[in-house]
Enzyme design. Sequence first.
Site, PDB file in Angstrom:
ATOM      1  N   GLU A 107      -7.293   4.747  12.349  1.00 20.28           N
ATOM      2  CA  GLU A 107      -6.209   4.363  13.248  1.00 20.28           C
ATOM      3  C   GLU A 107      -5.875   5.516  14.177  1.00 20.28           C
ATOM      4  O   GLU A 107      -6.600   6.516  14.248  1.00 20.28           O
ATOM      5  CB  GLU A 107      -4.988   3.963  12.421  1.00 20.28           C
ATOM      6  CG  GLU A 107      -4.530   5.053  11.453  1.00 20.28           C
ATOM      7  CD  GLU A 107      -3.275   4.680  10.690  1.00 20.28           C
ATOM      8  OE1 GLU A 107      -2.195   4.781  11.288  1.00 20.28           O
ATOM      9  OE2 GLU A 107      -3.378   4.295   9.500  1.00 20.28           O
ATOM     10  N   ASP A 113       0.859  -1.181   0.000  1.00 16.77           N
ATOM     11  CA  ASP A 113       0.000   0.000   0.000  1.00 16.77           C
ATOM     12  C   ASP A 113       0.889   1.222   0.000  1.00 16.77           C
ATOM     13  O   ASP A 113       1.950   1.256   0.624  1.00 16.77           O
ATOM     14  CB  ASP A 113      -0.991  -0.009   1.163  1.00 16.77           C
ATOM     15  CG  ASP A 113      -0.349   0.008   2.530  1.00 16.77           C
ATOM     16  OD1 ASP A 113      -0.222   1.094   3.121  1.00 16.77           O
ATOM     17  OD2 ASP A 113       0.016  -1.085   3.025  1.00 16.77           O
ATOM     18  N   ASP A 136      -9.183   3.600   6.217  1.00 14.30           N
ATOM     19  CA  ASP A 136      -8.021   3.564   7.102  1.00 14.30           C
ATOM     20  C   ASP A 136      -8.373   4.372   8.340  1.00 14.30           C
ATOM     21  O   ASP A 136      -8.452   5.605   8.298  1.00 14.30           O
ATOM     22  CB  ASP A 136      -6.821   4.168   6.366  1.00 14.30           C
ATOM     23  CG  ASP A 136      -5.546   4.197   7.211  1.00 14.30           C
ATOM     24  OD1 ASP A 136      -5.638   4.086   8.442  1.00 14.30           O
ATOM     25  OD2 ASP A 136      -4.462   4.357   6.617  1.00 14.30           O
TER      26      ASP A 136
END
Length: 246
Positions: A135, A44, A133
């Site tokens: 986090e 990624d 994503d």
Amino acid sequence: MAFARLPDRRPVRRIAASAVALALGGLALAEVPAAAASKPIGNDVSSYQGNINWGSVHGKGGRFAYVKATESTNYRNPYFAQQYNGAYKAGMLRGAYHFALPNKSSGKTQAAYFVRHGGGWSADGKTLPPALDIEHNPYSGGSCYGKSAAGMVSWIKSFSDEVNRRTGRRPAIYTSTQWWNTCTGHSRAFAAQHPLWLARYGSSPGPLPAGWTFWTFWQYNDHGKLPGDQDKFNGSMTQLRRLAKG
């Protein structure tokens, strides 16, 4: 990205990787862990990697890639087209991901921005589901972005619902076990419909976030033979293509 002090999320992951390396006695985990040695590998990337020679990536065994498209509602990866289309032209499966900042705007708003700027999906057999994503907060506002567990679950659901409405796919969720369990209160609300993209640098995936019984993608290091972060798919190439087809 609009935030001058951190041009992309990559430096944050470097810090995380360094912490893990220290915890493991300084072991540099650049090789594919034995726990995933026979599975398709991928990577990624974000603007940190710039233009990429995807033919070389494919030649080194890369079979899929996730490319950062957007962050919040004010950042678009300037290399997205080269990275996303380049992986496709090299014969790799590719997908786009959005870096969430839940303290900036609603999940629905960020999902709409993501889909408009690269986060779509098509049933061409080469496009992986969009990915969220979510986090540790790399900026100010606390690790959980100032949200309660219930508030975070609601934000993620709003993002997922809007992506699904616009693309017909539920997003994969990139997260770490510690962050997820802390900031969603061990929520099990997403495991049934959302592939887990697990972030854990080490020799094994370790404990999974609440609800999930297996990982679909595993980011096991921030460096290796492919540009960017190193990932594994938990299955065969046939299964990976099936995931892409939906």
